[in-house]
Design a protein around this motif. Sequence first.
Motif, mmCIF file in Angstrom:
data_model
loop_
_atom_site.group_PDB
_atom_site.id
_atom_site.type_symbol
_atom_site.label_atom_id
_atom_site.label_comp_id
_atom_site.label_asym_id
_atom_site.label_seq_id
_atom_site.Cartn_x
_atom_site.Cartn_y
_atom_site.Cartn_z
ATOM 1 N N ASN A 1 -2.459 53.553 -6.115
ATOM 2 C CA ASN A 1 -3.593 53.751 -7.197
ATOM 3 C C ASN A 1 -4.279 52.691 -7.455
ATOM 4 O O ASN A 1 -4.618 51.962 -8.530
ATOM 5 C CB ASN A 1 -2.787 53.846 -8.650
ATOM 6 N N LEU A 2 -5.110 52.026 -6.303
ATOM 7 C CA LEU A 2 -6.005 50.875 -6.424
ATOM 8 C C LEU A 2 -7.342 51.614 -6.526
ATOM 9 O O LEU A 2 -7.628 52.520 -5.736
ATOM 10 C CB LEU A 2 -5.875 50.054 -5.027
ATOM 11 N N LEU A 3 -8.314 51.011 -7.184
ATOM 12 C CA LEU A 3 -9.645 51.259 -7.196
ATOM 13 C C LEU A 3 -10.330 50.919 -5.987
ATOM 14 O O LEU A 3 -9.960 49.701 -5.831
ATOM 15 C CB LEU A 3 -10.435 50.615 -8.497
ATOM 16 N N ILE A 4 -11.118 51.595 -5.285
ATOM 17 C CA ILE A 4 -12.066 51.168 -4.311
ATOM 18 C C ILE A 4 -12.980 50.732 -4.613
ATOM 19 O O ILE A 4 -13.985 51.681 -5.030
ATOM 20 C CB ILE A 4 -11.855 52.230 -3.219
ATOM 21 N N THR B 1 -2.235 44.102 -8.447
ATOM 22 C CA THR B 1 -3.604 44.398 -7.747
ATOM 23 C C THR B 1 -4.152 45.502 -8.385
ATOM 24 O O THR B 1 -3.896 46.450 -8.532
ATOM 25 C CB THR B 1 -3.124 45.043 -6.069
ATOM 26 N N LYS B 2 -5.494 45.485 -8.652
ATOM 27 C CA LYS B 2 -6.181 46.383 -9.310
ATOM 28 C C LYS B 2 -7.070 47.015 -8.431
ATOM 29 O O LYS B 2 -7.475 48.316 -8.563
ATOM 30 C CB LYS B 2 -6.934 45.522 -10.492
ATOM 31 N N ALA B 3 -7.843 46.368 -7.321
ATOM 32 C CA ALA B 3 -8.736 47.032 -6.896
ATOM 33 C C ALA B 3 -8.786 46.106 -5.230
ATOM 34 O O ALA B 3 -8.532 45.313 -4.869
ATOM 35 C CB ALA B 3 -10.078 46.937 -7.262
ATOM 36 N N VAL B 4 -9.594 46.986 -4.458
ATOM 37 C CA VAL B 4 -9.840 46.556 -3.200
ATOM 38 C C VAL B 4 -11.498 46.691 -2.727
ATOM 39 O O VAL B 4 -11.864 47.771 -3.028
ATOM 40 C CB VAL B 4 -8.854 47.108 -1.960
ATOM 41 N N ILE B 5 -12.195 45.832 -2.088
ATOM 42 C CA ILE B 5 -13.340 45.786 -1.749
ATOM 43 C C ILE B 5 -13.564 46.200 -0.263
ATOM 44 O O ILE B 5 -12.869 45.584 0.365
ATOM 45 C CB ILE B 5 -14.148 44.620 -2.094
ATOM 46 N N ILE B 6 -14.524 47.102 -0.105
ATOM 47 C CA ILE B 6 -14.852 47.793 1.311
ATOM 48 C C ILE B 6 -16.319 47.500 1.437
ATOM 49 O O ILE B 6 -17.100 48.193 0.422
ATOM 50 C CB ILE B 6 -14.092 49.216 1.436
#
Length: 393
Positions: A196-199, A164-169
């Motif tokens: 350590n996920l990019l948001i 997992t690299k990122a999560v979208i909000i």
Amino acid sequence: MELADRVKSLTPSSTLAITSKAKALKADGHDVVGLGAGEPDFNTPSYILEAAKRAMDEGKTTYTPAGGLPELKQAIIDKFSRDQQLDYEQEQIVVTTGAKHALYALFQVLLNRGDEVIIPTPYWVSYPEQVKLAEGQPVFVNTDESNQFKMTPEQLEESITDVTKAVIINSPSNPTGVLYTEDELKALGDVALKHNLLIVSDEIYEKLIYGNKKHVSMAQLSPELQQQTVVINGVSKSHAMTGWRIGYAAGQKQIIQAMSNLASHATSNPTSISQHAAIAAYTHDETEVHKMNQAFEHRLESLYNWLLDIPGLTCVKPDGAFYLFPNVRQIVDQSPFDSVDEWVKRLLEEEKLAIVPGSGFGAENNVRLSYATSLDQLEEAATRLKRFVEKYR
């Protein structure tokens, strides 16, 4: 000629498809009410138009830096300071050809093959497609009316894997219009920091907030979260500038520089005249923005109440943006139609009312209605919708 694998699995935009069909019917002389398009029906404010004209008259029609004019970057920095009390440097801002292109560029520079990006459903139609174009893998977290269409920290935690690299909000959200509170964002942010996920914080509807609600950016919650967040925004929705195509991203210098480098080979630069127009948008008072907001809020209240008068329809009342996302599953199940998509298709054919099926947003029980049109049109839309529902009960 064989097409590239990366485009073979792309799904056409459902919002653009329904809008195109509605326009074709209108061109054939039909009285169509269109609630499909996600853009303000107001013209761009006059002070922005004047700024664009001045820029043309002064010969500001040449290439600009790939990442945007320094003057526009400074206007964006000042906007962050004014609205969110956030500090950014010019190297942390990249101006793009719309917020959509900011997202596209971000995923291109961020993702390697197989990297996962967590996307709460319902989602804006382009999120998963852009992730796939960057050879990433969308991972969907299902939300529904029972939790106001909001992803919980427990759901986020359960969705994280080694890749997992990122999560979208997206707050306020397209298509639901719901707004995450400060506490809800903080809880999600804590999970992202832990892993350590990019948001990716899509804040394009930031200025379209109703009632006593307040927009909060993930980046303003702590220095750590600012470092871990890339904010996506633009002037399209807030200043009725959809066609001008100016968006931007703010975040870590390394990421922003990579996005600027990519732009230098993809677009050269955002349109020079549009950039000067956007400077005016962010350096002028927001009287016109507030007027548009008031009109949207009035339309929301009216259309929401009209929809609640339709038996079998349920709807979470939005906090922002300009969409309603009602659940029509009960209505469709009582009709002769096999799916919401078929129901929407027949609604357009029979009542000449264009709305967007929720399947394109990852929510097959819902439909999206944009209230970015006049009250008269909205009232007529509600009348046609109710008539269609009653016809097939």
